[in-house]
Write a protein that holds these residues in place. Structure first.
Motif, PDB file in Angstrom:
ATOM      1  N   LYS A 107      -2.895  -2.117  -3.972  1.00 58.09           N
ATOM      2  CA  LYS A 107      -2.667  -1.343  -2.822  1.00 58.09           C
ATOM      3  C   LYS A 107      -3.258  -1.870  -1.641  1.00 58.09           C
ATOM      4  O   LYS A 107      -3.386  -1.181  -0.618  1.00 58.09           O
ATOM      5  CB  LYS A 107      -2.959   0.076  -3.131  1.00 58.09           C
ATOM      6  N   ASP A 108      -4.230  -2.806  -1.632  1.00 55.47           N
ATOM      7  CA  ASP A 108      -4.930  -3.478  -0.468  1.00 55.47           C
ATOM      8  C   ASP A 108      -5.167  -4.635  -0.374  1.00 55.47           C
ATOM      9  O   ASP A 108      -5.067  -5.481  -1.568  1.00 55.47           O
ATOM     10  CB  ASP A 108      -6.367  -2.374  -0.378  1.00 55.47           C
ATOM     11  N   ARG A 141      -7.737  -6.154   3.996  1.00 53.53           N
ATOM     12  CA  ARG A 141      -7.232  -7.288   4.787  1.00 53.53           C
ATOM     13  C   ARG A 141      -5.812  -7.193   5.024  1.00 53.53           C
ATOM     14  O   ARG A 141      -5.215  -6.765   4.110  1.00 53.53           O
ATOM     15  CB  ARG A 141      -7.364  -8.689   3.867  1.00 53.53           C
ATOM     16  N   ASN A 142      -5.369  -7.524   6.150  1.00 53.33           N
ATOM     17  CA  ASN A 142      -3.695  -7.484   6.248  1.00 53.33           C
ATOM     18  C   ASN A 142      -3.243  -8.596   5.509  1.00 53.33           C
ATOM     19  O   ASN A 142      -3.807  -9.596   5.105  1.00 53.33           O
ATOM     20  CB  ASN A 142      -3.382  -7.522   7.825  1.00 53.33           C
ATOM     21  N   GLY A 143      -1.885  -8.793   5.473  1.00 54.60           N
ATOM     22  CA  GLY A 143      -0.999  -9.748   4.887  1.00 54.60           C
ATOM     23  C   GLY A 143      -1.290 -11.014   5.586  1.00 54.60           C
ATOM     24  O   GLY A 143      -1.378 -12.086   4.701  1.00 54.60           O
ATOM     25  N   PHE A 144      -1.418 -11.083   6.997  1.00 51.38           N
ATOM     26  CA  PHE A 144      -1.617 -12.453   7.355  1.00 51.38           C
ATOM     27  C   PHE A 144      -3.077 -13.085   6.975  1.00 51.38           C
ATOM     28  O   PHE A 144      -3.171 -14.332   6.339  1.00 51.38           O
ATOM     29  CB  PHE A 144      -1.969 -12.262   8.842  1.00 51.38           C
ATOM     30  N   ASP A 157       0.985  -1.391   0.008  1.00 56.51           N
ATOM     31  CA  ASP A 157       0.142   0.159   0.002  1.00 56.51           C
ATOM     32  C   ASP A 157       0.861   1.130  -0.130  1.00 56.51           C
ATOM     33  O   ASP A 157       0.233   2.188  -0.217  1.00 56.51           O
ATOM     34  CB  ASP A 157      -0.916   0.061   1.231  1.00 56.51           C
ATOM     35  N   GLU A 158       2.143   1.297   0.235  1.00 57.24           N
ATOM     36  CA  GLU A 158       3.061   2.261   0.199  1.00 57.24           C
ATOM     37  C   GLU A 158       3.464   2.717  -0.978  1.00 57.24           C
ATOM     38  O   GLU A 158       4.189   1.918  -1.641  1.00 57.24           O
ATOM     39  CB  GLU A 158       4.296   2.085   1.131  1.00 57.24           C
ATOM     40  N   SER A 159       2.734   3.840  -1.605  1.00 54.31           N
ATOM     41  CA  SER A 159       2.792   3.994  -3.038  1.00 54.31           C
ATOM     42  C   SER A 159       4.244   4.014  -3.794  1.00 54.31           C
ATOM     43  O   SER A 159       4.570   3.632  -4.730  1.00 54.31           O
ATOM     44  CB  SER A 159       1.924   5.264  -3.418  1.00 54.31           C
ATOM     45  N   LEU A 181       4.187  -9.817  -0.508  1.00 51.87           N
ATOM     46  CA  LEU A 181       2.874  -9.536   0.210  1.00 51.87           C
ATOM     47  C   LEU A 181       3.358  -8.704   1.383  1.00 51.87           C
ATOM     48  O   LEU A 181       4.026  -9.277   2.406  1.00 51.87           O
ATOM     49  CB  LEU A 181       2.283 -10.682   0.613  1.00 51.87           C
ATOM     50  N   ASP A 182       2.911  -7.379   1.643  1.00 49.11           N
ATOM     51  CA  ASP A 182       3.142  -6.588   2.772  1.00 49.11           C
ATOM     52  C   ASP A 182       2.178  -7.303   3.869  1.00 49.11           C
ATOM     53  O   ASP A 182       1.224  -7.647   3.471  1.00 49.11           O
ATOM     54  CB  ASP A 182       3.085  -5.131   2.605  1.00 49.11           C
TER      55      ASP A 182
END
Length: 231
Positions: free
Chosen positions: A33-34, A59-62, A10-12, A52-53
């Motif tokens: 980005k998400d 949703r988070n990466g986990f 998500d960090e452009s 995968l960040d």
């Protein structure tokens, strides 16, 4: 073909930098980005590796990694974690990530880890984790001799499971009825080829989305049958 990379970050600024560098290195990159968008891409696309960040909107990466593994999408996942956060790294690996790189990182290190994962994936059978094999919407636990379709148990006879096991062990190979009778039934000579046909029909009925137009247990013209895990 160039390896296809799914970048979920998500960090452009970082995302753009990585995409440009990876494309210069010969990779084909799809950036998201998400977590929701990234998961949708991973499910519907065909990628060789996912970057995968962990900290993502939606949703988070986990969650993304967990859902990919739940669906038996076993594309290599390389997680981008915060430096020094050991708990994140351990949690990611337990959820099915293959490796991680801690931010901030050197791109050269990232590239080296990506290349190692891609080599490993190319040199090992796809979609096989220990004794669990996945194809389409089917999960087969070879050790427990259990089969799930869309998450629900499928009852197979011992011979049906033996036939499925042999198909899984010999993907994309043309297998004659004679070979199947010898290897699965243990017959030394062909007795009744309808035996194989009937068992194949039963497997298709239980495992294929459309048994009349099978995608995985297909007929090999003038030969017998072929198991195609990834049509």
């Amino acid at each position: 073909m160039n390896p296809r990379i799914l970048l979920i970050e998500d960090e452009s600024t970082l995302s753009l930098l990585l995409q440009e560098r990876l494309e210069r290195e010969g990779y084909s990159v799809t950036a998201c980005k998400d977590g929701e968008q990234g998961l949708a891409q991973a499910i519907t696309g065909t990628f060789n590796l996912v970057l995968l960040d962990i900290k993502l909107p939606g949703r988070n990466g986990f969650d993304v990694c967990r859902e990919l593994r739940r669906r038996c999408i076993n594309v290599p996942v390389l997680m981008l974690t915060a430096r020094g956060d050991l708990r994140d790294r351990v949690k990611g690996l337990k959820l099915g990530a293959d490796d991680y790189v801690a931010k901030p990182f050197e791109v050269a290190e990232l590239l080296a880890r990506m290349e190692a994962l891609l080599r490993r994936a190319n040199n090992s059978p796809p979609q096989l984790i220990d004794s669990v094999f996945c194809f389409g919407n089917v999960i087969v636990d070879l050790g427990k001799e259990e089969v799930l379709r869309d998450g629900s148990p499928v009852e197979l006879t011992a011979k049906e499971f033996g036939l499925l096991r042999y198909f899984i062990a010999n993907p994309d190979e043309r297998l004659s009825r004679q070979v199947l009778q010898e290897r699965v039934w243990g017959y030394k000579r062909v007795l009744n080829t309808r035996t194989v046909d009937l068992h194949v029909a039963q497997l298709r009925q239980k495992l294929e989305v459309n048994p009349k137009e099978p995608r995985h247990i297909v007929t090999a013209f003038r030969s017998g049958y072929k198991f195609v895990p990834f049509p």
